[in-house]
Design a protein around this motif. Structure first.
Motif, mmCIF file in Angstrom:
data_model
loop_
_atom_site.group_PDB
_atom_site.id
_atom_site.type_symbol
_atom_site.label_atom_id
_atom_site.label_comp_id
_atom_site.label_asym_id
_atom_site.label_seq_id
_atom_site.Cartn_x
_atom_site.Cartn_y
_atom_site.Cartn_z
ATOM 1 N N VAL A 14 0.750 -1.125 -0.178
ATOM 2 C CA VAL A 14 -0.421 0.061 -0.381
ATOM 3 C C VAL A 14 1.408 1.393 -0.186
ATOM 4 O O VAL A 14 0.549 2.411 -0.229
ATOM 5 C CB VAL A 14 -0.776 0.091 1.308
ATOM 6 C CG1 VAL A 14 -1.987 1.539 1.267
ATOM 7 C CG2 VAL A 14 -2.010 -1.128 1.300
ATOM 8 N N VAL A 15 1.731 1.134 0.959
ATOM 9 C CA VAL A 15 3.144 2.499 1.237
ATOM 10 C C VAL A 15 3.458 2.107 -0.714
ATOM 11 O O VAL A 15 3.660 3.641 -1.149
ATOM 12 C CB VAL A 15 4.160 2.219 1.369
ATOM 13 C CG1 VAL A 15 4.956 3.001 1.478
ATOM 14 C CG2 VAL A 15 3.791 2.403 3.094
ATOM 15 N N ALA A 16 3.451 1.828 -1.162
ATOM 16 C CA ALA A 16 4.452 1.970 -2.474
ATOM 17 C C ALA A 16 2.632 1.759 -3.752
ATOM 18 O O ALA A 16 3.043 2.749 -4.595
ATOM 19 C CB ALA A 16 4.839 0.842 -3.353
ATOM 20 N N GLY B 290 1.548 9.271 -6.712
ATOM 21 C CA GLY B 290 2.032 11.188 -6.322
ATOM 22 C C GLY B 290 2.135 11.563 -4.433
ATOM 23 O O GLY B 290 2.918 11.663 -4.618
ATOM 24 N N GLY B 291 1.556 9.902 -3.912
ATOM 25 C CA GLY B 291 1.796 10.235 -2.355
ATOM 26 C C GLY B 291 0.828 11.133 -2.204
ATOM 27 O O GLY B 291 0.312 11.429 -2.361
ATOM 28 N N TYR B 292 1.242 11.252 -0.699
ATOM 29 C CA TYR B 292 0.131 12.250 -0.028
ATOM 30 C C TYR B 292 -1.629 11.895 -0.481
ATOM 31 O O TYR B 292 -2.379 12.212 0.595
ATOM 32 C CB TYR B 292 0.156 13.578 -0.573
ATOM 33 C CG TYR B 292 1.916 13.866 0.029
ATOM 34 C CD1 TYR B 292 2.347 14.294 0.995
ATOM 35 C CD2 TYR B 292 2.654 14.092 -1.598
ATOM 36 C CE1 TYR B 292 3.333 14.549 1.218
ATOM 37 C CE2 TYR B 292 3.591 14.840 -1.368
ATOM 38 C CZ TYR B 292 4.485 15.068 -0.356
ATOM 39 O OH TYR B 292 5.477 15.003 0.026
ATOM 40 N N SER B 293 -1.938 10.007 -0.372
ATOM 41 C CA SER B 293 -3.214 10.056 -0.892
ATOM 42 C C SER B 293 -3.535 9.881 1.253
ATOM 43 O O SER B 293 -3.359 9.924 2.037
ATOM 44 C CB SER B 293 -2.849 8.210 -0.769
ATOM 45 O OG SER B 293 -2.327 8.217 -1.802
ATOM 46 N N GLN B 294 -5.091 10.139 0.592
ATOM 47 C CA GLN B 294 -6.142 10.108 1.767
ATOM 48 C C GLN B 294 -6.472 8.037 1.695
ATOM 49 O O GLN B 294 -7.043 7.729 0.743
ATOM 50 C CB GLN B 294 -7.466 10.687 1.202
ATOM 51 C CG GLN B 294 -6.652 12.085 0.950
ATOM 52 C CD GLN B 294 -6.467 13.068 1.746
ATOM 53 O OE1 GLN B 294 -7.076 12.876 2.525
ATOM 54 N NE2 GLN B 294 -6.102 14.032 0.999
ATOM 55 N N LEU B 295 -6.193 8.636 2.590
ATOM 56 C CA LEU B 295 -5.859 6.279 2.819
ATOM 57 C C LEU B 295 -7.690 5.379 3.057
ATOM 58 O O LEU B 295 -7.765 6.325 4.582
ATOM 59 C CB LEU B 295 -4.774 5.816 3.565
ATOM 60 C CG LEU B 295 -4.891 4.453 3.479
ATOM 61 C CD1 LEU B 295 -4.339 3.399 1.741
ATOM 62 C CD2 LEU B 295 -3.594 3.418 4.602
ATOM 63 N N VAL B 296 -8.191 5.089 3.083
ATOM 64 C CA VAL B 296 -9.514 4.330 2.868
ATOM 65 C C VAL B 296 -8.996 2.810 3.154
ATOM 66 O O VAL B 296 -9.337 2.129 1.910
ATOM 67 C CB VAL B 296 -10.342 4.872 3.001
ATOM 68 C CG1 VAL B 296 -11.633 4.131 2.536
ATOM 69 C CG2 VAL B 296 -10.685 6.507 3.023
ATOM 70 N N GLY B 297 -8.764 2.114 4.448
ATOM 71 C CA GLY B 297 -9.642 0.535 4.986
ATOM 72 C C GLY B 297 -10.298 0.532 4.693
ATOM 73 O O GLY B 297 -10.709 0.194 6.372
ATOM 74 N N HIS B 298 -11.104 -0.828 4.256
ATOM 75 C CA HIS B 298 -12.164 -1.131 4.296
ATOM 76 C C HIS B 298 -12.451 -2.815 5.392
ATOM 77 O O HIS B 298 -11.050 -3.802 4.891
ATOM 78 C CB HIS B 298 -13.249 -2.059 3.632
ATOM 79 C CG HIS B 298 -14.856 -2.112 3.833
ATOM 80 N ND1 HIS B 298 -14.526 -3.290 3.632
ATOM 81 C CD2 HIS B 298 -15.871 -2.110 5.036
ATOM 82 C CE1 HIS B 298 -15.552 -3.459 3.984
ATOM 83 N NE2 HIS B 298 -16.347 -2.352 4.283
ATOM 84 N N ALA C 210 -0.159 -0.137 6.808
ATOM 85 C CA ALA C 210 0.485 0.828 6.079
ATOM 86 C C ALA C 210 1.492 2.405 6.231
ATOM 87 O O ALA C 210 2.873 2.821 6.176
ATOM 88 C CB ALA C 210 0.432 1.553 4.594
ATOM 89 N N VAL C 211 0.336 2.884 6.956
ATOM 90 C CA VAL C 211 0.879 3.902 7.815
ATOM 91 C C VAL C 211 2.429 4.042 8.790
ATOM 92 O O VAL C 211 3.072 5.218 8.858
ATOM 93 C CB VAL C 211 -0.414 4.524 8.611
ATOM 94 C CG1 VAL C 211 -0.202 5.677 9.654
ATOM 95 C CG2 VAL C 211 -1.120 5.375 7.103
ATOM 96 N N THR D 59 4.373 1.780 8.767
ATOM 97 C CA THR D 59 5.443 1.605 7.461
ATOM 98 C C THR D 59 6.496 2.809 7.152
ATOM 99 O O THR D 59 6.999 3.435 7.135
ATOM 100 C CB THR D 59 5.559 0.336 6.555
ATOM 101 O OG1 THR D 59 4.364 -0.727 6.946
ATOM 102 C CG2 THR D 59 6.558 0.036 5.457
ATOM 103 N N ASP D 60 5.168 3.705 6.735
ATOM 104 C CA ASP D 60 5.824 5.578 5.911
ATOM 105 C C ASP D 60 4.625 6.319 5.987
ATOM 106 O O ASP D 60 3.821 6.435 4.955
ATOM 107 C CB ASP D 60 6.672 4.649 4.885
ATOM 108 C CG ASP D 60 6.940 6.053 3.831
ATOM 109 O OD1 ASP D 60 7.302 7.512 4.795
ATOM 110 O OD2 ASP D 60 7.992 6.126 2.852
ATOM 111 N N ALA D 61 4.349 6.710 7.672
ATOM 112 C CA ALA D 61 3.631 7.908 7.280
ATOM 113 C C ALA D 61 3.613 9.309 6.362
ATOM 114 O O ALA D 61 2.972 9.290 5.980
ATOM 115 C CB ALA D 61 3.447 8.253 9.205
ATOM 116 N N SER D 62 4.958 9.287 5.885
ATOM 117 C CA SER D 62 4.921 10.313 4.910
ATOM 118 C C SER D 62 4.630 10.293 3.962
ATOM 119 O O SER D 62 4.213 11.335 2.970
ATOM 120 C CB SER D 62 7.187 10.596 4.987
ATOM 121 O OG SER D 62 6.725 9.674 4.180
#
Length: 286
Positions: free
Chosen positions: A91-93, A99-107, A117-118, A120-123
């Motif tokens: 998910v990080v990849a 492009g990075g900086y995604s709004q991440l939604v996990g169901h 994923a957060v 692993t790499d919150a940036s």
């Protein structure tokens, strides 16, 4: 099963492989950013189909994915490829490739992967929404027994036979509603298209995943907890406790159960975009 206007299949190429996606892009204006949506156990990108359309109308690029070994995304045959750490790294990849900086939604189970994923790499994430998910694996004995039996079946039987046995078991539940023929055919196709090794590993994660809520609270990513009014996955008091530990208020989708993205896509989209925009109201980041 017909895709709404503006929702299209696409392949997402990352440095960890190719992933099948459904994508929707705003028709006018400059996109506000990207929403990356991760499905749960036995799920797929199709679980977000109506939601993608609504998010694009609000100005967001919306991307629902199949995780590795899930439905239209190929996966390795080694159980070690399906650790939570590996799935989180995928998910990080994906976010980096978008492009990075995604709004991440996990169901559901996807929430455990999104959390990983957060951590692993919150940036590479702007926000995290935990949609109908819990802090760890399930703990009630009946659910655990069912998951353990299913994982054992995936290890020892053809996946088609496992699905038939699961369907036979589900049909005995008092609240079971037989889906329309077209939907039933899709659900069967989706289940048997999974990597049996991957699905067995994911099933076991639902029995033994550990609680990392306290680590998430320190990760520095604004987080939202959302669930359906009658969600029958993780008990609602447990989801409320997660929100409390994160220092936020949970959000409820009325007239929805465990799949608000399908049951109430317009309301779910509104809750998401309000969260994306309202930094002051939802600022629990450290």
């Amino acid at each position: 099963m017909t895709l709404p206007d503006g929702v299209h299949p696409a392949t997402l190429e990352t440095d960890r492989g190719s992933f099948a996606t459904l994508r929707a892009v705003p028709e006018i204006g400059t996109p506000l950013g990207t929403v990356l949506l991760v499905p749960g156990w036995t799920g797929s990108k199709e679980d977000f189909t109506p939601l993608l359309h609504h998010l694009a109308r609000y100005g967001w690029i919306a991307v629902g994915v199949d995780q590795r070994g899930q439905f239209d995304t190929a996966g390795p045959a080694a159980p070690s490829a399906y650790t939570l750490e590996a799935l989180g790294a995928d998910v990080v990849a994906m976010s980096v490739a978008l492009g990075g900086y995604s709004q991440l939604v996990g169901h559901s189970f996807g929430g455990l992967v999104a959390r990983e994923a957060v951590l692993t790499d919150a940036s590479v994430f702007s926000t995290l929404t935990l949609l109908c998910t819990g802090p760890s694996g399930f703990t009630d004995e009946q659910t655990l027994q069912g998951l353990q039996m299913l994982a054992f079946g995936l290890d020892n039987l053809p996946i088609e036979q496992v699905y038939d046995l699961k369907l036979e078991h589900d049909a005995k539940n008092p609240g079971y509603l037989e889906p329309p023929e077209e939907i039933a055919a899709f659900l069967r196709k989706r289940f048997i298209s999974n990597s049996p090794v991957g699905l067995a590993a994911v099933t076991r994660h639902l029995t033994n995943a550990v609680d990392k809520t306290d680590r998430l609270a320190k990760a520095g990513v604004r987080t939202q907890v959302v669930y359906g009014e009658t969600d029958d996955g993780w008990p609602l008091p447990i989801q409320n406790e997660v929100a409390e530990r994160l220092g936020i208020q949970p959000e409820m989708v009325p007239d929805a159960g465990h799949s608000p993205a399908i049951e109430q896509p317009a309301t779910t989209a509104r809750l998401l975009v309000d969260f994306f925009h309202d930094r002051d109201r939802f600022n629990n980041a450290v």
